[in-house]
Design a protein around this motif. Structure first.
Motif, PDB file in Angstrom:
ATOM      1  N   TYR A  29       7.221  64.463  60.361  1.00  0.00           N
ATOM      2  CA  TYR A  29       7.288  65.778  60.991  1.00  0.00           C
ATOM      3  C   TYR A  29       8.252  66.676  60.229  1.00  0.00           C
ATOM      4  CZ  TYR A  29       5.083  63.095  64.661  1.00  0.00           C
ATOM      5  OH  TYR A  29       4.234  62.284  65.353  1.00  0.00           O
ATOM      6  N   SER A  30       8.321  67.924  60.634  1.00  0.00           N
ATOM      7  CA  SER A  30       9.201  68.876  59.960  1.00  0.00           C
ATOM      8  C   SER A  30      10.635  68.717  60.453  1.00  0.00           C
ATOM      9  CB  SER A  30       8.708  70.297  60.221  1.00  0.00           C
ATOM     10  OG  SER A  30       9.533  71.228  59.578  1.00  0.00           O
ATOM     11  N   TRP A  31      11.560  68.655  59.543  1.00  0.00           N
ATOM     12  CA  TRP A  31      12.971  68.573  59.893  1.00  0.00           C
ATOM     13  C   TRP A  31      13.432  69.898  60.494  1.00  0.00           C
ATOM     14  CZ3 TRP A  31      15.245  63.915  59.331  1.00  0.00           C
ATOM     15  CH2 TRP A  31      14.676  63.022  58.447  1.00  0.00           C
ATOM     16  N   SER A  32      14.227  69.833  61.549  1.00  0.00           N
ATOM     17  CA  SER A  32      14.765  71.060  62.119  1.00  0.00           C
ATOM     18  C   SER A  32      15.760  71.717  61.181  1.00  0.00           C
ATOM     19  CB  SER A  32      15.462  70.774  63.448  1.00  0.00           C
ATOM     20  OG  SER A  32      14.537  70.604  64.475  1.00  0.00           O
ATOM     21  N   CYS A  33      16.636  70.931  60.638  1.00  0.00           N
ATOM     22  CA  CYS A  33      17.724  71.460  59.810  1.00  0.00           C
ATOM     23  C   CYS A  33      17.925  70.557  58.604  1.00  0.00           C
ATOM     24  CB  CYS A  33      19.008  71.532  60.633  1.00  0.00           C
ATOM     25  SG  CYS A  33      20.445  72.160  59.731  1.00  0.00           S
ATOM     26  N   MET A  34      17.999  71.157  57.455  1.00  0.00           N
ATOM     27  CA  MET A  34      18.331  70.431  56.231  1.00  0.00           C
ATOM     28  C   MET A  34      19.427  71.193  55.506  1.00  0.00           C
ATOM     29  SD  MET A  34      14.648  69.176  54.761  1.00  0.00           S
ATOM     30  CE  MET A  34      15.342  67.767  53.870  1.00  0.00           C
ATOM     31  N   GLY A  35      20.207  70.466  54.752  1.00  0.00           N
ATOM     32  CA  GLY A  35      21.290  71.173  54.092  1.00  0.00           C
ATOM     33  C   GLY A  35      21.895  70.419  52.928  1.00  0.00           C
ATOM     34  N   TRP A  36      22.724  71.134  52.218  1.00  0.00           N
ATOM     35  CA  TRP A  36      23.508  70.580  51.128  1.00  0.00           C
ATOM     36  C   TRP A  36      24.982  70.657  51.480  1.00  0.00           C
ATOM     37  CZ3 TRP A  36      21.374  68.020  47.160  1.00  0.00           C
ATOM     38  CH2 TRP A  36      20.017  68.229  46.877  1.00  0.00           C
TER      39      TRP A  36
END
Length: 127
Positions: A29-36
């Motif tokens: 599924y699509s991730w709600s939040c992704m980050g570096w």
């Protein structure tokens, strides 16, 4: 099993550019939040940039605004960080992170408390 695998780190001179990639697997599924996020020696881990799933709004630390760009390719399950005009103070281990369910406000906070993490990739900027 969820896995995040970063690549693209390396050594560059000040003013140079790098593009980091993070391939996510194990979650359909699509991730709600992704980050570096990044962590320099002797310092705490800090947020660099995050992207909220829909409508894909992005958030940046003040120290990288105008120089770094976060983006994602959902078809390839890949997160990117384009880093331009690099400075020696950008030297750190850079980590990709992701959260399945999150509010946009939480994602915008750049807090290093996302659940899933990659192993990190070293970025070294020399003066």
């Amino acid at each position: 099993q969820v896995q995040l695998v970063e690549s693209g780190g390396g050594s560059v001179q000040a003013g140079g550019s790098l593009r980091l990639s993070c391939v996510a697997s194990g979650y359909t599924y699509s991730w709600s939040c992704m980050g570096w996020f990044r962590q320099a020696p002797g310092k705490e881990r800090e947020g660099v940039a995050t992207i909220y799933t829909s409508p894909g709004r992005t958030y940046y630390a003040d120290s990288v605004k105008g120089r770094f760009t976060i983006s994602r390719d959902n078809a390839k399950n890949t997160l990117y960080l384009q880093m331009n005009s690099l400075k020696p103070e950008d030297t750190a281990v850079y980590y990709c992170a992701a959260e399945r369910v999150a509010s946009e406000g939480w994602c915008a906070g750049l807090r290093p408390t996302l659940y899933y993490w990659g192993q990190g990739t070293q970025v070294t900027v020399s003066s």
